[in-house]
Every structure is written in C-alpha cells, then in structure tokens.
Design a protein around this motif. Structure first.
Motif, short mmCIF file in Angstrom:
data_model
loop_
_atom_site.label_atom_id
_atom_site.label_comp_id
_atom_site.label_asym_id
_atom_site.label_seq_id
_atom_site.Cartn_x
_atom_site.Cartn_y
_atom_site.Cartn_z
N ARG A 1 58.98 1.98 24.06
CA ARG A 1 59.37 1.50 25.38
C ARG A 1 60.88 1.40 25.44
O ARG A 1 61.50 1.00 24.48
N GLY A 2 61.46 1.76 26.57
CA GLY A 2 62.91 1.67 26.72
C GLY A 2 63.30 2.27 28.04
O GLY A 2 62.63 2.05 29.04
N THR A 3 64.41 3.03 28.03
CA THR A 3 64.78 3.79 29.23
C THR A 3 64.63 5.26 28.86
O THR A 3 64.55 5.61 27.67
N LEU A 4 64.63 6.10 29.88
CA LEU A 4 64.49 7.54 29.58
C LEU A 4 65.54 7.98 28.56
O LEU A 4 65.23 8.69 27.61
N SER A 5 66.81 7.52 28.75
CA SER A 5 67.85 8.02 27.84
C SER A 5 67.72 7.42 26.44
O SER A 5 67.99 8.11 25.45
N SER A 6 67.27 6.15 26.33
CA SER A 6 67.13 5.59 24.98
C SER A 6 65.98 6.27 24.24
O SER A 6 66.06 6.56 23.04
N LEU A 7 64.91 6.57 24.97
CA LEU A 7 63.77 7.26 24.33
C LEU A 7 64.17 8.69 23.94
O LEU A 7 63.80 9.19 22.87
N ARG A 8 64.98 9.29 24.83
CA ARG A 8 65.45 10.66 24.54
C ARG A 8 66.34 10.66 23.29
O ARG A 8 66.23 11.56 22.43
N ALA A 9 67.21 9.63 23.18
CA ALA A 9 68.12 9.56 22.03
C ALA A 9 67.32 9.44 20.73
O ALA A 9 67.65 10.05 19.72
N ARG A 10 66.21 8.67 20.77
CA ARG A 10 65.38 8.52 19.56
C ARG A 10 64.77 9.85 19.13
O ARG A 10 64.51 10.07 17.96
N MET A 11 64.56 10.72 20.09
CA MET A 11 63.95 12.02 19.75
C MET A 11 64.93 12.92 18.99
O MET A 11 64.52 13.89 18.36
N ASP A 12 66.24 12.59 19.07
CA ASP A 12 67.20 13.35 18.27
C ASP A 12 67.21 12.82 16.83
O ASP A 12 67.53 13.54 15.90
#
Ligand code: SAM
Length: 281
Positions: free
Chosen positions: A201-212
C-alpha cells in the motif's frame, strides 16, 4: 448433489491460485457436465485430475472461438450441458466466455452463473480503498490512443479503479497510471491466495519505486484511489512541476532536469523523465 440441467450453459469459476478455493457446487457441475469448455485443456486437466473428475474437455479460447462457439451451441441445442471454465477465476472477466454467453442467449439457451473466485474482488476487499463503489478496468488496451482515451475518461471518475496486469508489463503500466491519473493512493495485490500473497500500500510512485528495488514477479491486481475534489489542487501543483521541469530541460539534459524537479517536488525521477520525454515526441 446439485443437479445439472440438460441444454444449459454453466459459467464455472475456478481457483486463482489456491486449489481449495472451489465450491462444492462448482465441483458438482464439473462432474456432471457433458462437456467442459476451457481455455487450455492441459491446464484444466490439472484441476480436474486434482478433483478426481474425468470430463470431456474441449478447447474454447480467443483464437478458436469463431469455430468452437457455434459447435458448443449446437451441442447445447442437442440437450447437452456445457460447463465453461477459464484458466483461473471467473470466466468472462478478462477471459474468454462473453461471446459464448451472447450466442447462448441469442439461441434462448439458459445461462447459469456460479459465484466463485475472482482476482479483482479478492484484491478490493482487503485493499483498504473505498469498496462501496469501484470500476473494474482489467487490462489496459494495448493501442496507445485507446489506452490514453480510457485513462482520460477514468481520471475524474470518483470510484476505486481496478486494473489487471502481467508482471512483465507492470512497471510500464504503473508509469502510465502515474502520468494519466497523478500520484494517487494505490495498492498492489500480488499472488492472491498463493504462498507469496502480498499487498503493498502506498502511492502509485512509491509502489513503482519499490518495483525498481525488487523486480515484479507473479500476478498482480493494481487498485487506485478514485478521483476526488482535493485532486484539483494537486493537478494545479502537478502542472507547477511540469512547467518547472520543462523550463529546466531547456538549459540542461533531460535526466538532470528530471533529477532536480523530482527532488524538489518529491516525485519519482522516472515519472518526471517520462513526462519530459513525452514533451519531446
Ligand atoms: N478471470 C480471472 C478473474 O476472474 O480474476 C482473470 C483472468 S486474467 C486473464 C488474469 C489476470 O488476473 C492476471 O494478469 C492478474 O492481473 C489477475 N490475477 C489472476 N490471478 C491472480 C492472483 N492470484 N493474484 C493476483 N492477480 C491475479
């Protein structure tokens, strides 16, 4: 035992991971149906073997539905019962089946849906996002113009948005969602009902950053907070960073302009960079 009626099309949901998630009624219908129409016969055989069901399976999928559909209708008209399953979850939902349902209804053949597993609803109920009203989008269209138009239409819809995505495309889809919807609250639900089920759970950009940090693996549902009035202000702020990024990009490389803007506005570097790239194409 739930008795299966002749000449009836049954829509039978199957597990989305955990094989125990099949209802007694689904098993009864699969056991008795004259024909089981499935996407991938080998895949469905694994489930049927697990349930100890023989069953006459025929394939019905996106690429053979024009020929296979009328054949199944002919069997139904002869009085055979047909159970339609997909590889996982609820048939018809981002899966084959809709055309067969239409053909059956046109031929006045009864269609009986069974309730059961579905990834979107399973993800929604534990997401913590507003579940009173939601819009199921499923997979985004592959054609850029259609995708853009759909997201533009959805960008002001005040209900939780639910997307499906395959792991190899999820990073790109997250970038697309950030650009189209802004950096909203979001949840990813991964490998539902399986050993490595994970909600983030987070924001779209924080979740996206975790995918890196960790490459996405497995199956994903993405849920995004619906539009609300306070997002108007954020949109104005957003245009602030966009103006600034474009101004900086006039005097320095795009990557550097993205780095500086992202730092100042607490955005992901990738998001700003993608935006700047878009302004150049
Ligand atoms: N008919 C299915 C249903 O009712 O949910 C959906 C089938 S669609 C072809 C497959 C997509 O559903 C995946 O790419 C993923 O987005 C989602 N999905 C299916 N199983 C899932 C699971 N166990 N965990 C998370 N998402 C899943």
């Amino acid at each position: 035992m739930n008795e299966v009626k002749p000449g009836t099309l049954y829509l039978v949901p199957t597990p989305i991971g955990n094989l125990a998630d099949i209802t007694e009624r689904a098993v009864d219908v699969l056991r008795q149906a004259d024909v089981i129409a499935c996407e991938d016969t080998r895949h469905t055989r694994i489930l049927l073997d697990h349930l100890g069901i023989g069953g006459h399976v025929v394939s019905y999928h996106e690429h053979n539905k024009k020929e296979a559909g009328p054949k199944l209708i002919a069997m139904l008209e002869e009085g055979k019962s047909v159970a339609q399953v997909s590889d996982a979850g609820m048939p018809v939902i981002s899966d084959p089946g809709a055309d067969l349902v239409r053909l059956a209804l046109e031929a006045s053949i009864p269609v009986v849906p069974l309730p059961g597993p579905n990834a979107a609803l399973t993800a929604l109920v534990a997401s913590g996002l507003d579940a009173r009203q939601f819009a199921f989008i499923g997979f985004l269209p592959k054609i850029t113009a259609k995708r853009k138009k759909l997201l533009e239409d959805m960008s002001r819809v005040p209900v939780t948005l639910i997307f499906y995505e395959a792991p190899h495309r999820i990073k790109e889809t997250m970038d697309t969602l950030i650009t189209a919807l802004g950096d909203r609250k979001a949840v990813t639900a991964r490998e539902l009902t399986k050993k490595f089920e994970t909600f983030e759970r987070g924001t779209l950009s924080s979740l996206r950053a975790r995918m890196d940090e960790e490459d996405p693996r497995g199956e994903y549902v993405i849920l995004v907070e619906g539009w609300n009035e306070s997002m108007e202000e954020e949109t104005e702020e957003a245009s602030g960073w966009q103006d600034e990024a474009m101004k900086l990009a006039e005097t320095m490389p795009l990557k550097e302009a993205a780095r500086q803007t992202a730092g100042k506005y607490h955005l992901s570097r990738r998001e700003v960079y993608q935006f700047l790239l878009g302004t150049r194409s």
